[in-house]
Motif scaffolding. Structure first.
Motif, short mmCIF file in Angstrom:
data_model
loop_
_atom_site.label_atom_id
_atom_site.label_comp_id
_atom_site.label_asym_id
_atom_site.label_seq_id
_atom_site.Cartn_x
_atom_site.Cartn_y
_atom_site.Cartn_z
N GLN A 145 27.14 13.86 31.95
CA GLN A 145 26.71 12.46 32.01
C GLN A 145 27.87 11.55 32.39
O GLN A 145 27.68 10.54 33.04
N ALA A 146 29.11 11.93 32.01
CA ALA A 146 30.27 11.10 32.38
C ALA A 146 30.49 11.13 33.90
O ALA A 146 30.87 10.14 34.51
N ILE A 147 30.22 12.31 34.49
CA ILE A 147 30.47 12.48 35.93
C ILE A 147 29.37 11.85 36.79
O ILE A 147 29.59 11.45 37.92
N LEU A 148 28.15 11.79 36.23
CA LEU A 148 27.01 11.25 36.99
C LEU A 148 27.35 9.92 37.65
O LEU A 148 27.96 9.05 37.00
N GLY A 149 26.99 9.79 38.89
CA GLY A 149 27.30 8.57 39.62
C GLY A 149 28.66 8.67 40.29
O GLY A 149 29.07 7.80 41.03
N PHE A 150 29.37 9.75 40.00
CA PHE A 150 30.71 10.01 40.52
C PHE A 150 31.59 8.75 40.51
O PHE A 150 32.03 8.28 41.55
N PRO A 151 31.81 8.23 39.30
CA PRO A 151 32.68 7.04 39.20
C PRO A 151 34.11 7.42 39.57
O PRO A 151 34.48 8.59 39.48
N LYS A 152 34.88 6.42 39.92
CA LYS A 152 36.26 6.69 40.37
C LYS A 152 37.13 7.18 39.21
O LYS A 152 38.02 8.00 39.39
N ILE A 153 36.81 6.68 38.02
CA ILE A 153 37.67 7.00 36.87
C ILE A 153 36.82 7.70 35.80
O ILE A 153 35.74 7.21 35.44
N ILE A 154 37.32 8.82 35.30
CA ILE A 154 36.59 9.53 34.25
C ILE A 154 37.48 9.57 33.00
O ILE A 154 38.64 10.00 33.07
N ILE A 155 36.93 9.10 31.89
CA ILE A 155 37.71 9.00 30.65
C ILE A 155 37.10 9.96 29.62
O ILE A 155 35.90 9.88 29.33
#
Ligand SMILES: Nc1ncnc2c1ncn2[C@@H]1O[C@H](COP(=O)(O)OP(=O)(O)OP(=O)(O)O)[C@@H](O)[C@H]1O
Length: 330
Positions: A145-155
């Protein structure tokens, strides 16, 4: 890029985050390291807009997390320490729900779900109820779910807590894989965890900045401060005050003892070998071994984040001097 400027979070009269500033550059795997209660989760919750700060500023790709929360949050995928999973949903249902929340356009959702399931090796589990998954697989769902949308920053807040060694290795590989196209920020209180994957490490203690550098640089700069291992024919109670009486000895730790000798690890500032030799000779305690040793990053971390303010301050002061000598910029 994330810029954290003079961040403060106060609970009552206690500062959980205390004037913390740092920058995470694009494409880095950035480790956020500190003992339990250092303020990692609080900082991450502020960086991701889950929590309001008492003071300071967080800029995510130039967007202030308070003033432009939507734009800032759109750049971030967050795996909290306790991911809010819905146990009665299947993996696929949950991820589809998250895709909706993240406002991923409908026509892109299916393809993204497939990509994320493949990346996290969850394809075979996609129809399973989350409640029936092992801890390791649940963590992967959190990551997905954190990766979904392929955001630039993953925390990722303590992404490997509670996992078995095999699962830890798998999650590490996934983090490395993710770092190819993203900036990844990981928190941990376990140094080896951070060392294994991070390009840069920020160490915090009691909510404050301690140091920030590459793991190799940290190790090298600290070992330049000097560290010795010595064995003396003396009881530890006799040897320790002797050691501490020598100018340049920063700290000492008893490593072991036999019936008539004691072995210590000694952190020093400058070369104190001669002074040690004479101090022990005058006290008629023969030094039977004295050799320089490299400080491990583990020791550095433990000293810098020691609960005792004096030990931590001494380690930080030593680090500062080493840094000045080496002409290293922060
Ligand atoms: N809601 C709260 N109310 C009061 N104090 C809090 C609250 N949340 C955190 N704290 C305190 O703030 C400090 C920092 O906590 P935080 O959870 O950010 O640390 P951490 O580095 O993430 O620790 P851990 O590794 O144990 O998760 C701690 O002393 C904690 O007790």
């Amino acid at each position: 890029m994330i810029e954290v400027r003079d961040l403060v979070k106060r609970y009552g009269d206690r500062n959980a985050v205390d004037h913390l500033s740092f920058t995470v550059e694009d494409g880095q795997i950035f480790g956020f390291l500190g003992p339990n209660g250092a303020g990692k989760t609080t900082t991450m919750n502020i960086m991701t807009g889950y929590l309001a700060a008492t003071g300071g500023q967080v800029l995510v790709e130039g967007h202030d997390i308070l003033e432009e929360p939507e734009a800032a949050k759109a750049c971030i995928g967050y795996l909290p320490e306790l991911p809010p999973l819905y146990p009665d949903m299947t993996v696929e249902e949950y991820l589809a729900f998250c895709a909706e929340l993240k406002r991923i356009p409908r026509q892109e959702q299916e393809e993204q779900l497939d990509q994320v399931l493949a990346l996290t090796h969850l394809e075979e589990m996609s129809a399973r109820l989350i409640r029936n998954l092992s801890k390791g697989y649940r963590q992967r769902v959190g990551l997905a779910q954190a990766i979904l949308g392929f955001p630039k920053i993953i925390i990722l807040d303590e992404p490997t807590v509670g996992l078995d060694p095999k699962q830890v290795v798998e999650i590490r590989e996934l983090i490395r894989h993710l770092s190819r196209g993203h900036t990844v920020i990981i928190s941990s209180h376990i140094l080896s965890e951070i060392r294994a994957v991070c390009d840069r490490v920020l160490i915090i203690r009691k909510g404050r900045f301690v140091v920030c550098d590459t793991p190799d640089e940290l190790e090298e700069r600290l070992s330049a401060g000097g560290s010795l291992e010595l064995t003396a024919k003396a009881a530890p109670e006799q040897a320790e005050p002797l050691l501490r009486s020598v100018q340049g000895v920063v700290s000492c730790t008893l490593l072991g003892q036999t019936a008539d000798s004691a072995r210590f690890s000694v952190r020093t500032e400058g070369d104190v070998r001669e002074a040690l030799f004479f101090a022990f000779a005058e006290a008629r305690c023969p030094l039977v071994e004295l050799r320089p040793r490299m400080a491990s990053l583990e020791e550095v971390f433990l000293d810098l984040t020691d609960d005792d303010d004096e030990v931590a301050a001494q380690a930080a002061a030593l680090f500062q001097r080493t840094e000045e000598k080496a002409g290293v910029r922060k």
